[in-house]
Design a protein around this motif. Structure first.
Motif, PDB file in Angstrom:
ATOM      1  N   GLY A 127      10.192   6.572  -0.277  1.00  0.00           N
ATOM      2  CA  GLY A 127       8.865   6.057   0.045  1.00  0.00           C
ATOM      3  C   GLY A 127       8.867   4.550   0.245  1.00  0.00           C
ATOM      4  N   TRP A 128       9.576   3.838  -0.622  1.00  0.00           N
ATOM      5  CA  TRP A 128       9.654   2.382  -0.472  1.00  0.00           C
ATOM      6  C   TRP A 128      10.391   1.988   0.812  1.00  0.00           C
ATOM      7  N   ALA A 129      11.448   2.729   1.137  1.00  0.00           N
ATOM      8  CA  ALA A 129      12.176   2.426   2.374  1.00  0.00           C
ATOM      9  C   ALA A 129      11.274   2.595   3.593  1.00  0.00           C
TER      10      ALA A 129
ATOM     11  N   ASP B  73      14.282  -2.374  15.240  1.00  0.00           N
ATOM     12  CA  ASP B  73      14.969  -3.314  14.359  1.00  0.00           C
ATOM     13  C   ASP B  73      14.535  -3.180  12.908  1.00  0.00           C
ATOM     14  N   ALA B  74      13.324  -2.649  12.660  1.00  0.00           N
ATOM     15  CA  ALA B  74      12.866  -2.471  11.286  1.00  0.00           C
ATOM     16  C   ALA B  74      13.615  -1.357  10.574  1.00  0.00           C
ATOM     17  N   LEU B  75      14.208  -0.420  11.322  1.00  0.00           N
ATOM     18  CA  LEU B  75      14.850   0.734  10.705  1.00  0.00           C
ATOM     19  C   LEU B  75      16.063   0.363   9.850  1.00  0.00           C
ATOM     20  N   PRO B  76      17.004  -0.458  10.333  1.00  0.00           N
ATOM     21  CA  PRO B  76      18.134  -0.804   9.465  1.00  0.00           C
ATOM     22  C   PRO B  76      17.719  -1.563   8.220  1.00  0.00           C
ATOM     23  N   VAL B  77      16.648  -2.358   8.296  1.00  0.00           N
ATOM     24  CA  VAL B  77      16.156  -3.051   7.101  1.00  0.00           C
ATOM     25  C   VAL B  77      15.691  -2.024   6.074  1.00  0.00           C
ATOM     26  N   ALA B  78      14.979  -1.007   6.541  1.00  0.00           N
ATOM     27  CA  ALA B  78      14.518   0.050   5.644  1.00  0.00           C
ATOM     28  C   ALA B  78      15.693   0.784   5.015  1.00  0.00           C
ATOM     29  N   LEU B  79      16.758   0.999   5.779  1.00  0.00           N
ATOM     30  CA  LEU B  79      17.924   1.691   5.244  1.00  0.00           C
ATOM     31  C   LEU B  79      18.633   0.862   4.188  1.00  0.00           C
ATOM     32  N   VAL B  80      18.649  -0.449   4.366  1.00  0.00           N
ATOM     33  CA  VAL B  80      19.225  -1.327   3.339  1.00  0.00           C
ATOM     34  C   VAL B  80      18.420  -1.228   2.043  1.00  0.00           C
ATOM     35  N   VAL B  81      17.097  -1.233   2.165  1.00  0.00           N
ATOM     36  CA  VAL B  81      16.246  -1.107   0.980  1.00  0.00           C
ATOM     37  C   VAL B  81      16.457   0.241   0.310  1.00  0.00           C
ATOM     38  N   LEU B  82      16.619   1.291   1.104  1.00  0.00           N
ATOM     39  CA  LEU B  82      16.903   2.608   0.549  1.00  0.00           C
ATOM     40  C   LEU B  82      18.220   2.593  -0.225  1.00  0.00           C
ATOM     41  N   ALA B  83      19.247   1.973   0.351  1.00  0.00           N
ATOM     42  CA  ALA B  83      20.547   1.902  -0.317  1.00  0.00           C
ATOM     43  C   ALA B  83      20.454   1.128  -1.630  1.00  0.00           C
TER      44      ALA B  83
ATOM     45  N   LEU C 266       0.834  -1.204   0.000  1.00  0.00           N
ATOM     46  CA  LEU C 266       0.000   0.000   0.000  1.00  0.00           C
ATOM     47  C   LEU C 266       0.868   1.254   0.000  1.00  0.00           C
ATOM     48  N   LEU C 267       1.868   1.307   0.867  1.00  0.00           N
ATOM     49  CA  LEU C 267       2.708   2.493   0.964  1.00  0.00           C
ATOM     50  C   LEU C 267       3.775   2.531  -0.132  1.00  0.00           C
ATOM     51  N   GLY C 268       4.316   1.369  -0.492  1.00  0.00           N
ATOM     52  CA  GLY C 268       5.354   1.327  -1.518  1.00  0.00           C
ATOM     53  C   GLY C 268       4.825   1.650  -2.902  1.00  0.00           C
ATOM     54  N   ASN C 269       3.798   0.928  -3.332  1.00  0.00           N
ATOM     55  CA  ASN C 269       3.204   1.236  -4.626  1.00  0.00           C
ATOM     56  C   ASN C 269       2.387   2.529  -4.556  1.00  0.00           C
ATOM     57  N   GLY C 270       1.977   2.908  -3.358  1.00  0.00           N
ATOM     58  CA  GLY C 270       1.295   4.181  -3.198  1.00  0.00           C
ATOM     59  C   GLY C 270       2.183   5.352  -3.563  1.00  0.00           C
ATOM     60  N   VAL C 271       3.461   5.294  -3.168  1.00  0.00           N
ATOM     61  CA  VAL C 271       4.361   6.391  -3.519  1.00  0.00           C
ATOM     62  C   VAL C 271       4.616   6.417  -5.018  1.00  0.00           C
TER      63      VAL C 271
ATOM     64  N   VAL D 203       7.530   0.427   7.943  1.00  0.00           N
ATOM     65  CA  VAL D 203       6.199   0.270   8.524  1.00  0.00           C
ATOM     66  C   VAL D 203       5.770  -1.197   8.495  1.00  0.00           C
ATOM     67  N   GLY D 204       5.944  -1.848   7.343  1.00  0.00           N
ATOM     68  CA  GLY D 204       5.516  -3.240   7.211  1.00  0.00           C
ATOM     69  C   GLY D 204       6.230  -4.166   8.175  1.00  0.00           C
ATOM     70  N   VAL D 205       7.562  -4.043   8.243  1.00  0.00           N
ATOM     71  CA  VAL D 205       8.347  -4.910   9.129  1.00  0.00           C
ATOM     72  C   VAL D 205       8.042  -4.589  10.585  1.00  0.00           C
ATOM     73  N   PHE D 206       7.930  -3.314  10.920  1.00  0.00           N
ATOM     74  CA  PHE D 206       7.635  -2.908  12.299  1.00  0.00           C
ATOM     75  C   PHE D 206       6.312  -3.496  12.770  1.00  0.00           C
TER      76      PHE D 206
END
Length: 237
Positions: A45-47, A164-174, A18-23, A52-55
């Motif tokens: 937005g995807w990050a 713990d969800a934050l570093p996963v999001a940062l990896v996706v951002l990278a 919802l949030l990823g394809n939403g952006v 949000v999803g992992v959290f």
């Protein structure tokens, strides 16, 4: 207990898509306030969608949200193979639901004349240069980075508790900023397959083809990348 885990995967993946394809819809579809704001907005937005999803799902299910991660985790003996089919079904179902919610949110904008490629981008991925073998390699590399990094982060000594969800999001951002422009960085079979199914089913004017010829790449590539990540993780753990 199992239903609780599956519900966590379903809800987490629903929010992810919802949030990823939403952006992507916000950027690609006409007459939104964010129209044309570009790749940097999409990657951030995807990050945040991953965060949000992992959290949301982490306490209930571990927050896999990705069949490539689930399969790799089972392959290295850290997750039950008996749970794998249910997790994957929940992830794909959640991805389909998330795409449905994107369509409902942007219903009026989908009704406007939009380029078919812009519409499809709000559901699933497409390579910038279509060379299936090289596209596969790109998805393998991206998924390897994601899964290997998450495996290393799963070490209790590296835990950030509720963050713990934050570093996963940062990896996706990278990954998005560094590698994503080649194939749109699916790096997750459910993220691409579920929305692609919805693209084929939903009555969207001018949507064009769902491009099923390419659909195997963002499914097989991430699984291979995840398995390779599991092998390397075991070698150096």
């Amino acid at each position: 207990m199992v239903m609780h885990q599956l519900l966590g995967e379903y809800l987490g993946t629903t929010l992810l898509i919802l949030l990823g394809n939403g952006v992507v819809a916000n950027v690609n579809l006409k007459h939104t306030y964010a129209h044309g704001s570009g790749w940097i907005v999409i990657t951030f937005g995807w990050a945040m969608a991953v965060f949000v999803g992992v959290f949301v799902a982490s306490k209930a299910s571990g927050g896999h949200l990705n069949p490539a991660f689930t399969i790799a985790l089972a392959a290295i003996g850290k997750f039950s193979w008996q749970l794998v089919p249910g997790y994957i079904a929940a992830q794909i179902s959640g991805a389909m639901t998330g795409s449905l919610l994107v369509w409902l949110t942007f219903y009026q904008h989908y009704a406007l004349p939009n380029e078919s490629a812009s519409i499809k981008a709000t559901f699933c991925t497409e390579p910038a240069i279509r060379k299936y073998g090289w596209n596969l390699i790109t998805e393998v590399i991206g998924a390897f980075v994601l899964v290997f990094a998450v495996f290393k982060m799963s070490d209790p000594a590296q835990s950030l508790g509720t963050l713990d969800a934050l570093p996963v999001a940062l990896v996706v951002l990278a990954i998005g900023l560094s590698l994503g422009g080649v194939t749109g960085y699916a790096i997750n079979p459910a993220r691409d397959l579920g929305p692609r199914i919805m693209h084929s089913l939903l009555p969207i004017p001018g949507k064009g083809s769902s491009d099923w010829r390419y659909s195997w790449v963002p499914v097989i590539g991430p699984v291979i990348g995840g398995l390779l990540a599991g092998i390397v993780f075991q070698l150096i753990a």
